[in-house]
Design a protein around this motif. Sequence first.
Motif, PDB file in Angstrom:
ATOM      1  N   TYR A  37       9.400 -33.159 -12.092  1.00 54.95           N
ATOM      2  CA  TYR A  37       7.993 -33.552 -12.861  1.00 54.95           C
ATOM      3  C   TYR A  37       8.046 -35.123 -11.847  1.00 54.95           C
ATOM      4  CZ  TYR A  37       7.973 -30.570 -17.452  1.00 54.95           C
ATOM      5  OH  TYR A  37       8.189 -30.043 -17.513  1.00 54.95           O
TER       6      TYR A  37
ATOM      7  N   THR B  68       2.846 -37.851  -9.485  1.00 54.24           N
ATOM      8  CA  THR B  68       3.051 -36.761 -10.087  1.00 54.24           C
ATOM      9  C   THR B  68       2.870 -35.051  -9.191  1.00 54.24           C
ATOM     10  OG1 THR B  68       0.908 -36.192 -10.616  1.00 54.24           O
ATOM     11  CG2 THR B  68       1.987 -37.938 -11.998  1.00 54.24           C
ATOM     12  N   ARG B  69       3.309 -33.831 -10.586  1.00 52.04           N
ATOM     13  CA  ARG B  69       3.797 -33.062  -9.658  1.00 52.04           C
ATOM     14  C   ARG B  69       2.216 -32.476  -9.293  1.00 52.04           C
ATOM     15  NH1 ARG B  69       6.392 -28.629  -9.826  1.00 52.04           N
ATOM     16  NH2 ARG B  69       6.011 -26.510  -9.795  1.00 52.04           N
ATOM     17  N   SER B  70       0.720 -33.004  -9.654  1.00 55.75           N
ATOM     18  CA  SER B  70      -0.242 -32.447  -9.943  1.00 55.75           C
ATOM     19  C   SER B  70      -1.120 -33.036  -8.485  1.00 55.75           C
ATOM     20  CB  SER B  70      -1.093 -32.204 -11.330  1.00 55.75           C
ATOM     21  OG  SER B  70      -1.201 -33.571 -11.653  1.00 55.75           O
TER      22      SER B  70
ATOM     23  N   ASN C   9       5.928 -28.466  -3.356  1.00 58.73           N
ATOM     24  CA  ASN C   9       6.322 -28.004  -4.095  1.00 58.73           C
ATOM     25  C   ASN C   9       6.127 -26.987  -3.950  1.00 58.73           C
ATOM     26  OD1 ASN C   9       6.248 -30.464  -6.024  1.00 58.73           O
ATOM     27  ND2 ASN C   9       3.738 -30.053  -6.542  1.00 58.73           N
TER      28      ASN C   9
ATOM     29  N   ASN D  76       9.773 -24.353  -7.056  1.00 55.59           N
ATOM     30  CA  ASN D  76       9.156 -24.739  -7.806  1.00 55.59           C
ATOM     31  C   ASN D  76      10.292 -25.327  -8.856  1.00 55.59           C
ATOM     32  OD1 ASN D  76       8.013 -25.629 -10.956  1.00 55.59           O
ATOM     33  ND2 ASN D  76       9.575 -23.742 -11.860  1.00 55.59           N
TER      34      ASN D  76
ATOM     35  N   ASN E  52      12.264 -29.581  -4.609  1.00 59.35           N
ATOM     36  CA  ASN E  52      10.819 -30.045  -3.969  1.00 59.35           C
ATOM     37  C   ASN E  52      10.801 -31.092  -3.451  1.00 59.35           C
ATOM     38  OD1 ASN E  52       8.725 -30.402  -6.853  1.00 59.35           O
ATOM     39  ND2 ASN E  52       9.648 -28.521  -5.898  1.00 59.35           N
TER      40      ASN E  52
END
Length: 126
Positions: free
Chosen positions: A32, A52-54, A73, A76, A79
Amino acid sequence: QVQLVESGGGLVQPGESLRLSCTASGSIDVIYAMGWYRQAPGKQRELVARITRSGNTNYADSVKGRFTISRDNAKNTENTVYLQMNSLKPEDTAVYYCNADLVPSTSATRRVYNYWGQGTQVTVSS
């Protein structure tokens, strides 16, 4: 086994740039938020930047406009987070630590754990 491995620290003069990298890898289900913290001698560890991941980011006021955090990313379970540091100042001198919130593969409950890297020294001096 989960590893956070940092690289890119060093000695630079004021006004110069450095790029830190940190790769989280190992037995990981999902990663995350990732971030960078720093700790100068005699001071508490402080947040520098987080992503963040987004891709949402936040920065310490002291580095806004000079530092940029980004992440890859592509995998999965592996990272990489980067910290591009421009216009470095002597007060940026510290040990910089990578940090990640992730779910290890060994977590049957998919609980999120927080991990730290070993730290990399950044020294800004003329």
